[in-house]
Design a protein around this motif. Structure first.
Motif, PDB file in Angstrom:
ATOM      1  N   GLY A 148       0.793  -1.221   0.000  1.00  0.00           N
ATOM      2  CA  GLY A 148       0.000   0.000   0.000  1.00  0.00           C
ATOM      3  C   GLY A 148       0.825   1.269   0.000  1.00  0.00           C
ATOM      4  O   GLY A 148       2.040   1.260  -0.222  1.00  0.00           O
ATOM      5  N   GLU A 149       0.142   2.376   0.278  1.00  0.00           N
ATOM      6  CA  GLU A 149       0.735   3.702   0.131  1.00  0.00           C
ATOM      7  C   GLU A 149       1.318   4.253   1.423  1.00  0.00           C
ATOM      8  O   GLU A 149       1.955   5.302   1.410  1.00  0.00           O
ATOM      9  N   GLU A 150       1.069   3.600   2.548  1.00  0.00           N
ATOM     10  CA  GLU A 150       1.570   4.103   3.828  1.00  0.00           C
ATOM     11  C   GLU A 150       2.996   3.582   4.041  1.00  0.00           C
ATOM     12  O   GLU A 150       3.196   2.445   4.440  1.00  0.00           O
ATOM     13  N   VAL A 151       3.975   4.448   3.790  1.00  0.00           N
ATOM     14  CA  VAL A 151       5.382   4.045   3.807  1.00  0.00           C
ATOM     15  C   VAL A 151       6.022   4.449   5.131  1.00  0.00           C
ATOM     16  O   VAL A 151       5.998   5.618   5.506  1.00  0.00           O
ATOM     17  N   ASP A 152       6.577   3.466   5.841  1.00  0.00           N
ATOM     18  CA  ASP A 152       7.344   3.752   7.048  1.00  0.00           C
ATOM     19  C   ASP A 152       8.808   3.389   6.789  1.00  0.00           C
ATOM     20  O   ASP A 152       9.179   3.002   5.672  1.00  0.00           O
ATOM     21  N   ASP A 153       9.644   3.513   7.819  1.00  0.00           N
ATOM     22  CA  ASP A 153      11.076   3.260   7.610  1.00  0.00           C
ATOM     23  C   ASP A 153      11.350   1.816   7.220  1.00  0.00           C
ATOM     24  O   ASP A 153      12.256   1.543   6.416  1.00  0.00           O
ATOM     25  N   ALA A 154      10.582   0.871   7.786  1.00  0.00           N
ATOM     26  CA  ALA A 154      10.797  -0.541   7.434  1.00  0.00           C
ATOM     27  C   ALA A 154      10.497  -0.778   5.958  1.00  0.00           C
ATOM     28  O   ALA A 154      11.236  -1.493   5.265  1.00  0.00           O
ATOM     29  N   MET A 155       9.419  -0.168   5.471  1.00  0.00           N
ATOM     30  CA  MET A 155       9.076  -0.326   4.060  1.00  0.00           C
ATOM     31  C   MET A 155      10.067   0.435   3.179  1.00  0.00           C
ATOM     32  O   MET A 155      10.395  -0.008   2.072  1.00  0.00           O
ATOM     33  N   ALA A 156      10.558   1.577   3.682  1.00  0.00           N
ATOM     34  CA  ALA A 156      11.532   2.351   2.907  1.00  0.00           C
ATOM     35  C   ALA A 156      12.783   1.519   2.636  1.00  0.00           C
ATOM     36  O   ALA A 156      13.362   1.593   1.543  1.00  0.00           O
ATOM     37  N   GLN A 157      13.217   0.725   3.605  1.00  0.00           N
ATOM     38  CA  GLN A 157      14.385  -0.133   3.396  1.00  0.00           C
ATOM     39  C   GLN A 157      14.153  -1.083   2.220  1.00  0.00           C
ATOM     40  O   GLN A 157      15.028  -1.284   1.375  1.00  0.00           O
ATOM     41  N   VAL A 158      12.954  -1.669   2.182  1.00  0.00           N
ATOM     42  CA  VAL A 158      12.606  -2.607   1.112  1.00  0.00           C
ATOM     43  C   VAL A 158      12.547  -1.883  -0.231  1.00  0.00           C
ATOM     44  O   VAL A 158      13.022  -2.393  -1.253  1.00  0.00           O
ATOM     45  N   LEU A 159      11.967  -0.695  -0.234  1.00  0.00           N
ATOM     46  CA  LEU A 159      11.845   0.062  -1.485  1.00  0.00           C
ATOM     47  C   LEU A 159      13.218   0.436  -2.030  1.00  0.00           C
ATOM     48  O   LEU A 159      13.451   0.374  -3.249  1.00  0.00           O
ATOM     49  N   LEU A 160      14.127   0.811  -1.142  1.00  0.00           N
ATOM     50  CA  LEU A 160      15.475   1.163  -1.588  1.00  0.00           C
ATOM     51  C   LEU A 160      16.189  -0.032  -2.213  1.00  0.00           C
ATOM     52  O   LEU A 160      16.984   0.121  -3.141  1.00  0.00           O
ATOM     53  N   GLU A 161      15.885  -1.213  -1.712  1.00  0.00           N
ATOM     54  CA  GLU A 161      16.479  -2.417  -2.301  1.00  0.00           C
ATOM     55  C   GLU A 161      15.937  -2.688  -3.695  1.00  0.00           C
ATOM     56  O   GLU A 161      16.532  -3.466  -4.452  1.00  0.00           O
ATOM     57  N   ASN A 162      14.814  -2.059  -4.039  1.00  0.00           N
ATOM     58  CA  ASN A 162      14.171  -2.340  -5.318  1.00  0.00           C
ATOM     59  C   ASN A 162      14.306  -1.218  -6.347  1.00  0.00           C
ATOM     60  O   ASN A 162      13.801  -1.362  -7.468  1.00  0.00           O
ATOM     61  N   ILE A 163      14.974  -0.127  -5.994  1.00  0.00           N
ATOM     62  CA  ILE A 163      15.097   0.950  -6.988  1.00  0.00           C
ATOM     63  C   ILE A 163      16.152   0.621  -8.040  1.00  0.00           C
ATOM     64  O   ILE A 163      16.311   1.369  -9.008  1.00  0.00           O
ATOM     65  N   SER A 164      16.870  -0.460  -7.854  1.00  0.00           N
ATOM     66  CA  SER A 164      17.804  -0.938  -8.880  1.00  0.00           C
ATOM     67  C   SER A 164      17.508  -2.394  -9.216  1.00  0.00           C
ATOM     68  O   SER A 164      18.418  -3.193  -9.455  1.00  0.00           O
ATOM     69  N   SER A 165      16.221  -2.743  -9.235  1.00  0.00           N
ATOM     70  CA  SER A 165      15.818  -4.145  -9.403  1.00  0.00           C
ATOM     71  C   SER A 165      16.002  -4.668 -10.820  1.00  0.00           C
ATOM     72  O   SER A 165      16.076  -5.870 -11.044  1.00  0.00           O
ATOM     73  N   GLY A 166      16.041  -3.746 -11.794  1.00  0.00           N
ATOM     74  CA  GLY A 166      16.101  -4.184 -13.186  1.00  0.00           C
ATOM     75  C   GLY A 166      14.737  -4.284 -13.836  1.00  0.00           C
ATOM     76  O   GLY A 166      14.626  -4.384 -15.056  1.00  0.00           O
ATOM     77  N   LEU A 167      13.674  -4.257 -13.026  1.00  0.00           N
ATOM     78  CA  LEU A 167      12.306  -4.256 -13.543  1.00  0.00           C
ATOM     79  C   LEU A 167      11.792  -2.827 -13.452  1.00  0.00           C
ATOM     80  O   LEU A 167      11.567  -2.299 -12.359  1.00  0.00           O
ATOM     81  N   MET A 168      11.614  -2.176 -14.603  1.00  0.00           N
ATOM     82  CA  MET A 168      11.311  -0.757 -14.627  1.00  0.00           C
ATOM     83  C   MET A 168      10.055  -0.415 -13.829  1.00  0.00           C
ATOM     84  O   MET A 168      10.019   0.576 -13.081  1.00  0.00           O
ATOM     85  N   GLU A 169       9.012  -1.229 -13.957  1.00  0.00           N
ATOM     86  CA  GLU A 169       7.760  -0.942 -13.249  1.00  0.00           C
ATOM     87  C   GLU A 169       7.987  -0.937 -11.734  1.00  0.00           C
ATOM     88  O   GLU A 169       7.456  -0.079 -11.017  1.00  0.00           O
ATOM     89  N   LEU A 170       8.792  -1.880 -11.265  1.00  0.00           N
ATOM     90  CA  LEU A 170       9.084  -1.950  -9.833  1.00  0.00           C
ATOM     91  C   LEU A 170       9.954  -0.772  -9.395  1.00  0.00           C
ATOM     92  O   LEU A 170       9.712  -0.167  -8.341  1.00  0.00           O
TER      93      LEU A 170
END
Length: 257
Positions: free
Chosen positions: A169-191
């Motif tokens: 969902g859209e409610e981002v906390d620090d725990a979710m931010a860690q996961v998102l940062l791991e995915n900003i270079s995932s290779g899948l553009m949509e992700l």
């Protein structure tokens, strides 16, 4: 439990079911119980102890379809107080229609199935992991289901990670931010674009130094200019140890990447 005892169990379930209001109550758990059901309900209440239901485990996991059906017939009649015992039983069952019925029943009863689905994230195929993510997304936003989805957002499959991030969902906390940062270079553009968009919704975050380490890494060299700019704007907003010094140094030499 031998086949003979299994047949007795099946017959007993067929006898009790009408008195307990089944199958109508499978569709509507709040459907009234017939007047004759109290005695049978009391008998089933007596079964809701781990040691009494332990024989069902071997029936459910043994791979004998007829025994699974017979055990499932009893499980579907058990009262809500049996949920904590039934969830581990369902977790150990192989994929089959009776397990699907049991899982749906437990979901209707409000049982916490997050641990069961979390196990399937790592033990199953990609399709099973995607199904587990969908199941977790349908659960209430309990701590267990959210933690399982955070784990799914680190799955080896980018498809599973994408589904998990959507489900969080859209409610981002620090725990979710860690996961998102791991995915900003995932290779899948949509992700990657979804991860950037969600990170940009955070006015404050303690992950600035983590983003800095990503920007300094090899993966960031593959970003397009727009995403590089977005990363810089996030670092300016979040700050953190080493971030300010990096920004000043980059401005001095005219190259932040």
């Amino acid at each position: 439990m031998r086949n003979g005892r299994g047949e007795i169990l099946r017959t007993a379930c067929l006898t009790m079911a009408p008195h307990l209001g089944f199958p109508a109550r499978l569709k509507d758990p709040d459907a009234p119980m017939p007047p004759t059901g109290a005695l049978f309900q009391a008998a089933l209440e007596q079964l809701c102890e781990p040691e009494k239901l332990a024989p069902l485990e071997s029936m459910l996991q043994g791979g004998d379809a007829s025994l699974v059906e017979q055990a499932a017939a009893l499980i579907l009649l058990l009262p809500v107080k049996a949920n904590p015992i039934l969830v581990p039983l369902a977790s150990g069952m192989p994929p089959c229609p009776p397990r699907d019925k049991l899982v749906k029943m437990l979901e209707r009863r409000g049982a916490d199935l997050s641990e069961m689905h979390a196990i399937r994230l790592s033990a199953g195929t990609q399709d099973e992991a995607l199904e587990a993510v969908n199941r977790l997304a349908a659960l209430s936003k309990s701590r267990g289901s959210r933690n399982a989805l955070l784990k799914a957002a680190r799955h080896p499959s980018t498809r599973v990670r994408l589904a998990a991030v959507h489900a969080l969902g859209e409610e981002v906390d620090d725990a979710m931010a860690q996961v998102l940062l791991e995915n900003i270079s995932s290779g899948l553009m949509e992700l990657q674009q979804l991860a950037f968009r969600l990170l940009e919704s955070m006015p404050r975050c303690n992950q600035g130094p983590v983003l800095l380490s990503i920007v300094r890494g090899d993966a960031a060299a593959e970003w397009n200019p727009r995403d590089r700019k977005r990363a810089m704007e996030l670092m300016v907003r979040w700050g953190g140890s080493g971030v300010d010094a990096y920004m000043v140094q980059g401005l001095c030499v005219g190259n932040l990447f």
